[in-house]
Write an enzyme that holds these catalytic residues in place. Structure first.
Site, PDB file in Angstrom:
ATOM      1  N   LYS A  90       0.872  -1.174   0.000  1.00 55.59           N
ATOM      2  CA  LYS A  90       0.000   0.000   0.000  1.00 55.59           C
ATOM      3  C   LYS A  90       0.909   1.224   0.000  1.00 55.59           C
ATOM      4  O   LYS A  90       2.077   1.135   0.392  1.00 55.59           O
ATOM      5  CB  LYS A  90      -0.843  -0.015   1.285  1.00 55.59           C
ATOM      6  CG  LYS A  90      -2.107   0.760   1.212  1.00 55.59           C
ATOM      7  CD  LYS A  90      -3.273  -0.066   0.721  1.00 55.59           C
ATOM      8  CE  LYS A  90      -4.533   0.778   0.650  1.00 55.59           C
ATOM      9  NZ  LYS A  90      -5.703   0.016   0.223  1.00 55.59           N
ATOM     10  N   GLY A 190     -23.653   3.667   5.887  1.00 55.11           N
ATOM     11  CA  GLY A 190     -22.834   4.248   4.815  1.00 55.11           C
ATOM     12  C   GLY A 190     -23.330   3.781   3.463  1.00 55.11           C
ATOM     13  O   GLY A 190     -23.155   2.608   3.091  1.00 55.11           O
ATOM     14  N   VAL A 191     -23.996   4.669   2.733  1.00 51.15           N
ATOM     15  CA  VAL A 191     -24.502   4.283   1.410  1.00 51.15           C
ATOM     16  C   VAL A 191     -23.768   5.062   0.321  1.00 51.15           C
ATOM     17  O   VAL A 191     -24.357   5.800  -0.454  1.00 51.15           O
ATOM     18  CB  VAL A 191     -26.044   4.414   1.306  1.00 51.15           C
ATOM     19  CG1 VAL A 191     -26.715   3.230   1.983  1.00 51.15           C
ATOM     20  CG2 VAL A 191     -26.552   5.733   1.898  1.00 51.15           C
ATOM     21  N   GLY A 192     -22.453   4.880   0.299  1.00 53.95           N
ATOM     22  CA  GLY A 192     -21.616   5.419  -0.771  1.00 53.95           C
ATOM     23  C   GLY A 192     -21.651   4.441  -1.930  1.00 53.95           C
ATOM     24  O   GLY A 192     -22.642   3.732  -2.138  1.00 53.95           O
ATOM     25  N   VAL A 194     -20.202   1.500  -2.508  1.00 58.54           N
ATOM     26  CA  VAL A 194     -20.414   0.081  -2.186  1.00 58.54           C
ATOM     27  C   VAL A 194     -21.752  -0.111  -1.475  1.00 58.54           C
ATOM     28  O   VAL A 194     -22.532  -1.004  -1.827  1.00 58.54           O
ATOM     29  CB  VAL A 194     -19.262  -0.477  -1.312  1.00 58.54           C
ATOM     30  CG1 VAL A 194     -19.509  -1.943  -0.996  1.00 58.54           C
ATOM     31  CG2 VAL A 194     -17.914  -0.298  -1.993  1.00 58.54           C
TER      32      VAL A 194
END
Ligand code: NAD
Length: 363
Positions: A90, A190-192, A194
């Protein structure tokens, strides 16, 4: 003023709490572009270390170092458990992506990636977009997640969501005796990119869905599109629900939340969901809550970019992602048989695969 005791905690690189025998850590500095980046290569036994580049502001450089150490380690195990021939790496670029990201800075970063000769392959992460990866691609072939027009595999989020959905169904089968989610109450935090794609799968199957998001516009948009329930605020843990799907940030499974959680299954996309892997894994086990390990079920994204390296098609991507169902079920059973936490069981299987390959490689 930092106390000498505090300093002791911080003043070694190899002694950082997130250090886990990483193979290589590269500090990149360029005066002209202002680039300050760290590339962490955790393990390359199974293949080149693949993992995204994250650009964000950190409180201090130690925080950036710990982030790259922790994230690169997680990539090792994510690829190992998914059966990919990849190691874990990373990179972090320290700075505000809105104001400090320039094409020159990205090119200079790409020079550093290139200097590693393919030992590290980069991709998109927080603060990056396919356009940035295209700039990196102009300098080095050691990059994935480039735009589709240049041969990239496209947006990984729907694939990640499908893998999470598969992992959730497997955990439901294990906990409730059936993988049918129709009628089950799933809370998606969290409804981003994904989270929304996951909501779509759940609604299609007839699950009862409640969503939360700190972005009020997003909350309304997704509610109106899928006709789901909404919860405003952060205090949802003691709400009635069968399944909790964390799809926002990490560390939501912690000392405060576990005691209150009504869900019997946790399965979501967020990375590092357990604030402390050992302690909170154990607390979930004690409470009989089935936790589908995050690094296992959110691997759809890496399966998607791996396709760029191996040149396999959409069908193969979907087949590999669907297989998350079988792997999750195996791991939950392995955990039960060996009286261990599901997180430890997943790590165990990933580590065994790496160890077996290490032995083969040294023959
Ligand atoms: P995103 O940024 O598109 O969506 C995140 C959403 O969570 C946003 O709508 C945001 O407003 C919301 N949010 C943030 N804090 C919140 C809080 N406290 N409570 C409720 N909502 C909150 O991100 P994404 O791409 O959908 O990814 C979601 C998670 O899954 C992240 O943790 C990410 O690291 C992880 N992940 C994503 C992928 C992928 O393919 N995109 C792959 C693996 C893991």
């Amino acid at each position: 003023m930092i106390s000498p005791k505090e300093l002791q905690k911080y003043n070694t690189v190899f002694g950082q709490h997130s250090f886990d025998n990483h193979e290589q850590i590269v500090f990149c500095n360029d005066k002209d572009t202002g680039l300050k980046a760290i590339i962490g290569i955790h393990n390359t036994v199974l293949g080149p270390a693949l993992g995204g580049t994250r650009m964000m502001q950190y409180e201090n450089e130690w925080e950036a170092l710990n982030d790259v150490l922790r994230l690169s380690r997680a990539m090792t195990y994510k690829s190992a458990i998914t059966g990919l021939n990849l190691g874990g790496g990373k990179a972090v670029i320290i700075g505000d992506p809105e104001t400090q990201k320039t094409p020159e800075l990205m090119k200079r970063f790409a020079d550093y990636v290139h200097s590693l000769n393919g030992k590290y392959i980069t991709a998109e992460d927080v603060g990056m977009c396919p356009d940035d990866m295209d700039i990196v691609r102009d300098v080095t072939p050691y990059v994935t997640g480039i735009s589709e027009s240049r041969g990239g595999a496209g947006n990984p989020s729907p694939i990640t969501a499908y893998g999470v959905y598969m992992g959730m169904k497997a955990a439901a089968r294990y906990q409730f005796g059936s993988d049918v989610l129709e009628g089950r109450h799933v809370f998606v935090q969290g409804v981003g990119s994904v989270g929304e794609a996951l909501v779509e799968h759940l609604v299609d199957e007839g699950a009862k869905v409640t969503i939360s998001d700190i972005n009020a516009d997003r909350l309304i948009e997704v509610r109106d599109k899928y006709h789901v329930g909404v919860f405003k605020g952060d205090e949802f843990f003691d709400q009635d629900m069968d399944i909790y799907a964390p799809c926002a940030l990490g560390a939501t499974i912690n000392d405060k939340s576990i005691g209150r959680l009504k869900a019997k299954v946790i399965a979501g996309a967020a990375n590092n969901q357990l604030a402390e892997e050992v302690k909170h894994g154990e607390m979930l086990k004690q409470r009989g809550i089935v936790y589908a390990p995050d690094f296992l079920i959110n691997a759809g994204g890496i399966i998607n970019v791996y396709a760029e390296l191996e040149d396999y098609d959409r069908q193969e991507i979907m087949r590999k992602t669907e297989n998350i169902f079988n792997t999750t079920l195996e791991i939950l059973e392995h955990a039960h048989e060996n009286d261990m936490t599901t997180h430890a069981a997943a790590l165990n299987i990933a580590q065994t695969r790496i160890e077996t390959r290490r032995r083969e490689n040294s023959k």
